[in-house]
Design a protein around this motif. Sequence first.
Motif, mmCIF file in Angstrom:
data_model
loop_
_atom_site.group_PDB
_atom_site.id
_atom_site.type_symbol
_atom_site.label_atom_id
_atom_site.label_comp_id
_atom_site.label_asym_id
_atom_site.label_seq_id
_atom_site.Cartn_x
_atom_site.Cartn_y
_atom_site.Cartn_z
ATOM 1 N N LEU A 124 0.826 -1.204 0.000
ATOM 2 C CA LEU A 124 0.000 0.000 0.000
ATOM 3 C C LEU A 124 0.865 1.260 0.000
ATOM 4 C CD1 LEU A 124 -2.866 -1.016 2.489
ATOM 5 C CD2 LEU A 124 -3.003 -0.804 0.004
ATOM 6 N N ARG A 125 1.983 1.226 0.689
ATOM 7 C CA ARG A 125 2.854 2.418 0.677
ATOM 8 C C ARG A 125 3.406 2.691 -0.717
ATOM 9 N NH1 ARG A 125 4.393 0.424 5.851
ATOM 10 N NH2 ARG A 125 6.134 -0.723 4.908
ATOM 11 N N ARG A 126 3.614 1.626 -1.503
ATOM 12 C CA ARG A 126 4.134 1.817 -2.852
ATOM 13 C C ARG A 126 3.045 2.213 -3.831
ATOM 14 N NH1 ARG A 126 6.574 -3.145 -1.740
ATOM 15 N NH2 ARG A 126 5.302 -4.139 -3.371
ATOM 16 N N ARG A 127 1.896 1.567 -3.764
ATOM 17 C CA ARG A 127 0.857 1.777 -4.762
ATOM 18 C C ARG A 127 -0.165 2.848 -4.351
ATOM 19 N NH1 ARG A 127 0.570 -2.262 -8.637
ATOM 20 N NH2 ARG A 127 2.681 -3.088 -8.884
ATOM 21 N N ALA A 128 -0.360 3.088 -3.097
ATOM 22 C CA ALA A 128 -1.337 4.086 -2.650
ATOM 23 C C ALA A 128 -0.739 4.900 -1.515
ATOM 24 C CB ALA A 128 -2.632 3.400 -2.225
ATOM 25 N N PRO A 129 0.247 5.742 -1.807
ATOM 26 C CA PRO A 129 0.891 6.517 -0.734
ATOM 27 C C PRO A 129 -0.029 7.524 -0.071
ATOM 28 C CG PRO A 129 1.665 7.219 -2.896
ATOM 29 C CD PRO A 129 0.852 6.018 -3.127
ATOM 30 N N GLU A 130 -1.129 7.911 -0.777
ATOM 31 C CA GLU A 130 -2.044 8.879 -0.170
ATOM 32 C C GLU A 130 -2.713 8.330 1.084
ATOM 33 O OE1 GLU A 130 -4.303 6.442 -3.164
ATOM 34 O OE2 GLU A 130 -2.371 7.451 -3.043
ATOM 35 N N LEU A 131 -2.753 7.000 1.251
ATOM 36 C CA LEU A 131 -3.385 6.426 2.427
ATOM 37 C C LEU A 131 -2.555 6.593 3.680
ATOM 38 C CD1 LEU A 131 -4.708 3.058 0.900
ATOM 39 C CD2 LEU A 131 -6.002 5.144 1.324
ATOM 40 N N GLU A 132 -1.273 6.934 3.547
ATOM 41 C CA GLU A 132 -0.410 7.071 4.712
ATOM 42 C C GLU A 132 -0.793 8.275 5.558
ATOM 43 O OE1 GLU A 132 1.923 5.059 5.853
ATOM 44 O OE2 GLU A 132 1.413 3.636 4.261
ATOM 45 N N ARG A 133 -1.427 9.287 4.914
ATOM 46 C CA ARG A 133 -1.782 10.486 5.674
ATOM 47 C C ARG A 133 -3.082 10.304 6.461
ATOM 48 N NH1 ARG A 133 -0.408 12.506 0.569
ATOM 49 N NH2 ARG A 133 -2.621 12.841 0.083
ATOM 50 N N LEU A 134 -3.815 9.189 6.264
ATOM 51 C CA LEU A 134 -5.087 8.952 6.949
ATOM 52 C C LEU A 134 -4.870 8.152 8.227
ATOM 53 C CD1 LEU A 134 -7.269 7.934 3.841
ATOM 54 C CD2 LEU A 134 -7.012 10.203 4.871
ATOM 55 N N GLY A 135 -5.823 8.301 9.136
ATOM 56 C CA GLY A 135 -5.796 7.509 10.357
ATOM 57 C C GLY A 135 -6.245 6.075 10.084
ATOM 58 N N ASP A 136 -6.191 5.260 11.141
ATOM 59 C CA ASP A 136 -6.542 3.855 10.958
ATOM 60 C C ASP A 136 -8.006 3.683 10.549
ATOM 61 O OD1 ASP A 136 -3.993 3.266 11.653
ATOM 62 O OD2 ASP A 136 -4.455 2.620 13.711
ATOM 63 N N ALA A 137 -8.918 4.454 11.182
ATOM 64 C CA ALA A 137 -10.338 4.320 10.875
ATOM 65 C C ALA A 137 -10.626 4.787 9.459
ATOM 66 C CB ALA A 137 -11.180 5.089 11.888
ATOM 67 N N GLU A 138 -10.061 5.967 9.079
ATOM 68 C CA GLU A 138 -10.298 6.483 7.735
ATOM 69 C C GLU A 138 -9.651 5.594 6.682
ATOM 70 O OE1 GLU A 138 -8.849 10.424 7.705
ATOM 71 O OE2 GLU A 138 -10.393 11.202 9.069
ATOM 72 N N LYS A 139 -8.476 5.028 6.991
ATOM 73 C CA LYS A 139 -7.812 4.145 6.036
ATOM 74 C C LYS A 139 -8.645 2.870 5.829
ATOM 75 C CE LYS A 139 -3.404 3.704 6.449
ATOM 76 N NZ LYS A 139 -2.067 3.285 6.934
ATOM 77 N N ALA A 140 -9.202 2.326 6.919
ATOM 78 C CA ALA A 140 -10.020 1.131 6.791
ATOM 79 C C ALA A 140 -11.289 1.411 5.995
ATOM 80 C CB ALA A 140 -10.370 0.589 8.177
#
Length: 440
Positions: free
Chosen positions: A378-394
């Motif tokens: 996910l860090r390689r293919r969707a780096p935008e998810l790193e800025r979200l919290g655990d709940a928002e990422k889920a």
Amino acid sequence: MSRRGVAIALACAALAAAGSWLWLDLMERVWRPAQRIHPESVSNPMLAASRLLERHGRKVLAYKQLGDVDLRAIPDGMLVLADNTGQMNDAQAAQLLAWVARGNTLLAQPHWSGLPGLRGLPVPVGEPPQRATGGRNPLRQLAEPDPIGAHLGVSLSYRSKLRAGCETDAMPPLPPEEEDQEEDQDEDGDAPAAIPVDSQGPRQLTCVTLPGGAYPLTLETGGEVLTSGPKARQALWSDVDGMAVRVHAEGKGHLVLLSDNYFNNYRLGRRDHAELLLGLAALNPRAPRVLIVRDLSAVPWYAALWRAAHLFLGALAVLLSLAWWRAARRHGPLLPEPATERRALLEHIEASGNWLWRARGGREVLLAAARQETLALLRRRAPELERLGDAEKAARLARLCGLEEIALREALFGPAAAQAAAFTRQIQTLQHIRKRYERH
């Protein structure tokens, strides 16, 4: 008319007479009486007694053996033990005596106390012992308990001399054809193809007067007699010498002992046997039911056990079947020896996974490895998810991958499940995410 004409006329008359005789003898149908035995009468020796009692307003219940009767719930009335072959245990006797004491009537025959030719009872000349005992086996009856006879102190024995009865002269012998029919009767008293006639050697008549009766009843008797023991109980009433019929008081009821079965299909119609049966049934006028039991033979032990504890035995059989089935899964043919060549890499991986699953903390190691690989992808293919919290990422991943948010949250951030099914869902969820982003 000439002589020739007369001869022709006589010949014609003779021919006509012969033709008429042949026609009437061979061609004409005529009714001729034929005596037959009904098949139901052959299988049920007490059929005539049942029909007689039913005709006089009695409700008759017939049983083949005493073990077929539920002695704990016998209806009030009269119980007829038609034959004394077989045995009765003490528990059955106690239940019957308690039933009689409530005001009911029991008809029975005691067992033998000795063999012909023993204890001073000689066998009549020319009379075989087997026939002298009425077709029954005395040796067998000596070995069988008789609680009812022992309760009254009365047994059955054989007397070769005629007794003092209504008539001291013996009855005339049977005709030869009836004698042959009698010998064809089998040991159990069932009827053969021909009509049997009961006989036990020399026969005579005896009399018994019912209570309140206006005249004595006549009975046919043979060599079998009722014999009193040392502690025999006094009978209320009996026949003239007490050797054919004895009626004893038992509580409010009556115990009736008979030297022979006077009420089977072949003896009920003789003398006053039918009237005696109706008189004994009237001893309990308030209860119209009559139970007729053909044999005393007790049910086999396994049938009695099943009747007493069928629920327990059924449950035990089910438990034993389940235990056998569970044990059978662990047994079988021996597995072949494994090959000595090197096993594939997948077998090593499977063995390692099985070991980690059973080891302490092994499930966390397996889940952490799959989770780390997924997060790295996910860090390689969707780096935008790193800025979200655990709940928002889920929530974002559940919407993008088409998964349930709860299942995705347990797979990415929850502890390793203890159940195999739940743990497998966690691994499958992480694998689904990797496949989703590996294609993009």
